[in-house]
Design an enzyme around this catalytic site. Structure first.
Site: not given
Ligand code: ADE
Length: 303
Positions: A136, A163, A205, A220
């Site tokens: 993150p 963590e 993809r 897309d």
């Protein structure tokens, strides 16, 4: 392309044995190897973590296990030399898709200069594999990065848990890898595995030859910076709702304009930040700007 994934939960990667990713494996466009990090753990408990230096909650993944694992993955040595290649769960190799346009001349992406010097990333050195570390705390993963990763020969994913991984592992890996710490969104998952599935699917993809219809990813969301507008199929009328008439007109110039406008309208509604950025970068045409001005006018008259 070759993908290696290092994880303490190899079972998480079963989804890669299905659908489009499995098809890429069958077509020999992709090789996937999943490695259990515990193969590199020593000691009776095969422990992969330890308490955080400086205190605090949770556990941190130890460099003494990750270091040798990433050494072996980069060199193809140790357990990696006998690792099993992931296979497709349900072979579809001999079933051509209705929209298979092999030979449309798509030549792949060439822009591989995705480096962020501010994060101390190594310059693009085609011989080193790319090490993707989902966290993150990483830079946001985007369609542009998916495109650039799709042009690579070798991607290695390091799945952190608890963590996170001791930072020295990431810093030291720069000697053998081009390191990318990436986040798939502003929320915290319990580990990197699901993020790797997301990134791998977005990348695979885009490998030339993987999508049956080589032009489909050109439409897309985000391929032109905007999110895609709505799409429709038959029947023309369903539960009293009609497919927009223009889509049945056969007039492709009109259809393209309508799609662009829908794309602008939806992007303005769900991601106004993107519209602001494209406007600042002069990436919107005069027609786009006129349409956006018209939308703003309409909104004012309705308020
Ligand atoms: N690991 C935990 N949360 C994550 C996130 N948002 N993106 C990437 N990896 C993660």
């Amino acid at each position: 392309m070759r993908i290696d994934v290092v994880t303490i939960f190899p079972g998480y990667f079963e989804p890669l044995r299905h659908a489009l990713v499995a098809k890429a494996v069958e077509k020999n466009l992709l090789e996937v190897y999943i490695h259990n990090l515990r193969q590199w753990a020593t000691g009776n408990h095969k422990s992969v973590d330890d308490s955080p230096c400086g205190g605090g909650p949770g556990m941190v993944m130890t460099p003494t296990v990750w270091g040798p694992a990433l050494d072996d993955v980069a060199a193809g040595t140790g357990p990696v030399s006998t690792a099993c290649r992931l296979t497709s769960a349900a072979p579809h190799a001999n079933k051509p898709r209705h929209d298979d346009l092999s030979g449309t001349g798509f030549s792949g992406y060439t822009d591989t200069a995705w480096i962020d010097p501010a994060r101390g990333e190594a310059p693009c050195d085609g011989d080193k594999p790319v090490l993707v570390v989902p966290t993150p705390a990483g830079s946001p993963f985007t369609q542009e990065q998916a495109r650039q990763l799709a042009a690579e020969k070798h991607l290695v994913f390091a799945c952190g848990r608890y963590e996170g991984i001791d930072q020295r592992v990431i810093d030291e890996a720069a000697a053998r890898y081009r390191v990318r710490e990436v986040s798939i969104g502003d929320y915290v998952l319990i580990g990197g595995e699901v993020a790797v599935l997301v990134i791998a699917e977005a990348v695979v993809r885009l490998i030339p030859g993987v999508l049956g219809n080589a032009t489909s990813h050109e439409q897309d969301s985000f391929s032109d910076g905007l999110v895609e507008g709505p799409c429709y199929t038959k029947p023309a009328r369903w539960r009293g709702r009609d497919v927009p008439e223009v889509l049945l007109s056969g007039n492709h110039a009109l259809i393209d304009t309508w799609r662009r406008e829908q794309s602008l309208r939806r992007t303005l509604s769900v991601r106004p930040d993107i519209i602001d950025r494209l406007a600042d970068d002069n990436a919107l045409s005069t027609d786009d700007l006129e349409y956006l001005a018209q939308l703003a006018d309409d909104a004012e008259h309705h308020s």
